[in-house]
Design an enzyme around this catalytic site. Structure first.
Site, PDB file in Angstrom:
ATOM      1  N   CYS A   1       0.844  -1.184   0.000  1.00 43.64           N
ATOM      2  CA  CYS A   1       0.000   0.000   0.000  1.00 43.64           C
ATOM      3  C   CYS A   1       0.879   1.234   0.000  1.00 43.64           C
ATOM      4  CB  CYS A   1      -0.851   0.053   1.269  1.00 43.64           C
ATOM      5  SG  CYS A   1      -2.036  -1.274   1.378  1.00 43.64           S
TER       6      CYS A   1
ATOM      7  N   GLY B   1       0.141   0.018  -5.055  1.00 41.65           N
ATOM      8  CA  GLY B   1      -1.170  -0.619  -4.930  1.00 41.65           C
ATOM      9  C   GLY B   1      -2.089  -0.158  -6.036  1.00 41.65           C
TER      10      GLY B   1
ATOM     11  N   ASN C   1      -0.239   1.450   5.797  1.00 43.42           N
ATOM     12  CA  ASN C   1       0.597   0.580   4.973  1.00 43.42           C
ATOM     13  C   ASN C   1       1.315  -0.367   5.917  1.00 43.42           C
ATOM     14  OD1 ASN C   1       3.733   1.085   3.145  1.00 43.42           O
ATOM     15  ND2 ASN C   1       2.332  -0.633   3.110  1.00 43.42           N
ATOM     16  N   GLY C   2       1.117  -1.668   5.710  1.00 42.84           N
ATOM     17  CA  GLY C   2       1.758  -2.663   6.571  1.00 42.84           C
ATOM     18  C   GLY C   2       0.777  -3.754   6.916  1.00 42.84           C
TER      19      GLY C   2
ATOM     20  N   TYR D   1      12.879  -4.410  -4.921  1.00 46.95           N
ATOM     21  CA  TYR D   1      11.780  -4.462  -5.880  1.00 46.95           C
ATOM     22  C   TYR D   1      10.670  -3.426  -5.681  1.00 46.95           C
ATOM     23  CZ  TYR D   1       7.583  -6.312  -8.173  1.00 46.95           C
ATOM     24  OH  TYR D   1       6.442  -6.446  -8.900  1.00 46.95           O
TER      25      TYR D   1
END
Ligand code: SF4
Length: 469
Positions: free
Chosen positions: A10, A36, A111-112, A251
């Site tokens: 996210c 996302g 986010n997580g 990445y």
């Protein structure tokens, strides 16, 4: 179309004290789209009420109509782009989550991934909480609402002390914006300034787009409260050894971003140089698997002296939602996204650089594609160690069973993908490139050394590589 890569998680963004807050949040989310692509949303505050617009789809589609911004008034806004890591991918799970409770309204973008979410959820439900979503993020909202503490900072500190796992949060109330990062600092979160406005974003590329200045990272374990009086920083959580996600460098993050104090592009190039030091191959040309393999292939070419070429061209217009038209052309798969350049590959000994191998099916198709374009030899080099363990901190990697390196040797994988040779960067090489020792980063998906204790992994059946040729 899913190319069997680890899915991103996210991205979060927030801006406080700007007359065009929701417009700038839209731009910030646009820059974070790579984190996302399933859904996105913006919540704004006009100082009295919160206003929301969110939906499934890409940022440009969800906010493609100027009229939408009239429904997002005010000088503060937060936003979120999502790939579902917990909770299924449905509209009710689109973030930011917004709720009204006894002390006002609050919106949270996360986010997580929380590792004790189910435990706390069961407990809250036993006390009568009713959850509207299947997301772990909603737990934070319920904990905040349930707290008896007086100030929002105290309530948030209480909530954060209950949850475990990865979180980079941006929270909006009618009068405040809050940014918080878990004590391990798994996911990035940076702080910027645009004139007198404060900005927070998952990655600095979002600040660049709106011409905000990067000031610093939100520190692991830090809570930053921004209101009309300015910025106040708190550290309400017990200090632990930070463990930012090393895979962000390999990445996930955009190469133009600065995360964890480093530029991603330069780190990726260094990964390629390390790879060249560890794996010398007699070859005529080095080609990347675009786009994420490009900087590492450049680094490999520089260090090895082998010519860098673009031997695979990516179609940038293939969306994640591409549906293959019919069964009979199912095997087109990777070809829809990548096409080889015969003029570069014909008669050549080729080194193909990619950032990771997840299930191996995509690598196998790429090797075949390069060979069919006339390559004499195809050597595959990966700019990270074998990905053998799943991530529990917000990256949607496949299960252990589906990760080819969890149950197969490098030789077996090399045979499966039909390469002439296969080499992975070592953990030492990865850490060298990032400029760290092994306690500075989370590298659990390569090593199984999880920074937050996790229930023991069950033995899973092995992936049978050759069951269906
Ligand atoms: S397990 Fe891997 S992907 Fe997950 S946080 Fe750790 S390094 Fe990142």
């Amino acid at each position: 179309m899913n190319f069997h890569r680890p899915e991103e998680e996210c991205g979060v963004f927030g801006i406080f004290n700007h007359p065009e807050a929701s417009n700038l949040t839209y731009l910030g989310l646009y820059a974070l789209q790579h984190r996302g692509q399933e859904s996105c949303g913006i919540v704004s505050s006009d100082g009295v009420d919160l206003h929301a617009h969110k939906s499934m789809g890409l940022v440009a589609d969800v906010f493609g109509n100027e009229e939408i911004f009239k429904s997002l008034p005010g000088k503060a806004a937060i936003g979120h782009v999502r790939y579902s890591t917990t909770g299924s991918s449905v509209i009710k799970n689109v973030q930011p989550i917004m709720v009204d409770y006894s002390r006002g309204s609050i919106a949270v973008a996360h986010n997580g991934n929380l590792v004790n979410a189910q435990f706390i959820r069961d407990e809250l439900e036993a006390w009568g909480s009713i959850f509207q979503t299947t997301m772990d993020t909603e737990i934070i909202v319920h904990l905040l609402a349930a707290s008896k503490a007086n100030s929002l900072v105290e309530r948030l500190s209480e909530a954060l002390n209950r949850i475990k796992g990865a979180y980079s949060l941006v929270i909006l109330t009618e009068t405040r914006m809050i940014a918080a990062r878990d004590p391990h600092g798994f996911r990035p979160l940076c702080l910027g300034k645009l004139g007198s406005s404060y900005v927070v974003a998952s990655e600095s590329c979002a600040l660049d787009l709106i011409e905000a200045e990067l000031i610093r990272e939100i520190e692991p374990g830090e809570v930053v409260v921004i209101d009309k009086n300015g910025l106040t920083s708190y550290f309400p959580l017990k200090k632990v050894q930070p463990a930012p996600c090393i895979f962000e460098f390999v990445y996930f993050a955009r190469p133009d971003s600065y995360i964890f104090g480093k530029n991603v592009y330069q780190v990726r190039k260094e990964l390629g140089r390390e790879l060249a030091r560890e794996h010398r191959v007699e070859a005529d040309v080095v080609i990347p698997v675009p786009d994420s393999g490009v900087p590492a292939a450049m680094g490999y070419a520089e260090e090895s002296g082998i010519a860098f070429e673009l031997g695979l061209i990516r179609n940038h217009y293939v969306g994640r939602t591409f549906i293959e038209p019919q069964q009979s052309i199912r095997h087109f798969g990777v070809k829809i996204k990548l096409n080889p350049v015969r003029a570069v590959l014909e008669g050549k000994r080729v080194v193909v650089i990619d950032d990771s191998i997840v299930r191996g099916t995509t690598s196998r198709k790429i090797v075949k594609m390069v060979r069919n374009a006339g390559a004499k030899e195809v050597h595959v080099l990966i700019s990270s160690p074998p990905t053998s363990y799943p991530c529990y901190y917000g990256i949607d990697t496949p299960t252990r069973k589906e990760l080819i390196s969890s149950s197969h040797t490098v030789d077996e994988i090399s045979r499966y993908i039909t390469a002439d040779s296969l080499g992975y960067l070592s953990l030492k090489g990865l850490l060298n490139a990032v400029g760290a020792n092994d306690t500075n980063y989370c590298h659990a998906c390569f090593t199984g050394d999880y920074p937050i204790a996790f229930p023991k992994l069950k033995a899973e059946p092995q992936l049978d590589l050759f069951e269906k040729e």
